[in-house]
Scaffold this motif. Structure first.
Motif, PDB file in Angstrom:
ATOM      1  N   TYR A  55      13.004  -6.079  -3.843  1.00  0.00           N
ATOM      2  CA  TYR A  55      12.759  -7.356  -4.501  1.00  0.00           C
ATOM      3  C   TYR A  55      11.428  -7.264  -5.211  1.00  0.00           C
ATOM      4  O   TYR A  55      10.452  -6.771  -4.652  1.00  0.00           O
ATOM      5  N   GLU A  56      11.402  -7.728  -6.445  1.00  0.00           N
ATOM      6  CA  GLU A  56      10.168  -7.715  -7.233  1.00  0.00           C
ATOM      7  C   GLU A  56       9.964  -9.091  -7.837  1.00  0.00           C
ATOM      8  O   GLU A  56      10.862  -9.631  -8.476  1.00  0.00           O
ATOM      9  N   GLU A  85      20.599 -12.845   1.940  1.00  0.00           N
ATOM     10  CA  GLU A  85      19.937 -14.084   2.343  1.00  0.00           C
ATOM     11  C   GLU A  85      18.416 -13.945   2.273  1.00  0.00           C
ATOM     12  O   GLU A  85      17.722 -14.904   1.911  1.00  0.00           O
ATOM     13  N   ILE A  86      17.895 -12.790   2.602  1.00  0.00           N
ATOM     14  CA  ILE A  86      16.450 -12.556   2.462  1.00  0.00           C
ATOM     15  C   ILE A  86      16.056 -12.656   0.989  1.00  0.00           C
ATOM     16  O   ILE A  86      15.059 -13.296   0.644  1.00  0.00           O
ATOM     17  N   ILE A  87      16.838 -12.039   0.108  1.00  0.00           N
ATOM     18  CA  ILE A  87      16.557 -12.113  -1.320  1.00  0.00           C
ATOM     19  C   ILE A  87      16.642 -13.561  -1.802  1.00  0.00           C
ATOM     20  O   ILE A  87      15.786 -14.025  -2.561  1.00  0.00           O
ATOM     21  N   ARG A  88      17.654 -14.291  -1.362  1.00  0.00           N
ATOM     22  CA  ARG A  88      17.793 -15.698  -1.748  1.00  0.00           C
ATOM     23  C   ARG A  88      16.565 -16.491  -1.305  1.00  0.00           C
ATOM     24  O   ARG A  88      16.006 -17.278  -2.073  1.00  0.00           O
ATOM     25  N   TYR A  89      16.115 -16.267  -0.081  1.00  0.00           N
ATOM     26  CA  TYR A  89      14.925 -16.959   0.421  1.00  0.00           C
ATOM     27  C   TYR A  89      13.700 -16.614  -0.426  1.00  0.00           C
ATOM     28  O   TYR A  89      12.927 -17.492  -0.800  1.00  0.00           O
ATOM     29  N   LEU A  90      13.527 -15.330  -0.717  1.00  0.00           N
ATOM     30  CA  LEU A  90      12.370 -14.908  -1.518  1.00  0.00           C
ATOM     31  C   LEU A  90      12.409 -15.534  -2.908  1.00  0.00           C
ATOM     32  O   LEU A  90      11.387 -15.969  -3.423  1.00  0.00           O
ATOM     33  N   GLU A  91      13.595 -15.587  -3.510  1.00  0.00           N
ATOM     34  CA  GLU A  91      13.719 -16.182  -4.842  1.00  0.00           C
ATOM     35  C   GLU A  91      13.388 -17.675  -4.809  1.00  0.00           C
ATOM     36  O   GLU A  91      12.748 -18.191  -5.716  1.00  0.00           O
TER      37      GLU A  91
END
Length: 66
Positions: A24-25, A54-60
């Protein structure tokens, strides 16, 4: 600055590798992570994939506070 990411998993004795790797960036922050499969449990690959997504969704959703 350019980054190249590489990930390597090993299925071990199993026929299917259930690990899931992603990066993720955002805002100059680079995060690479992996979710380990569930030891050949039913839908272990799906579980690790959902975890990473879900981790990517949270980070976004929270990128402004990172």
């Amino acid at each position: 600055m350019n980054f190249q990411y590489f990930g390597l998993c090993d299925a071990g004795k199993r026929e299917i590798n259930e690990d899931f790797i992603a990066c993720y960036e955002a805002n100059g922050i680079h995060i690479m992570f992996a979710a380990d499969g569930m030891g050949a449990q039913k839908d272990g690959l799906l579980a690790s994939e959902i975890t990473v997504k879900e981790i990517i969704r949270y980070l976004e959703q929270n990128a402004a506070s990172i």
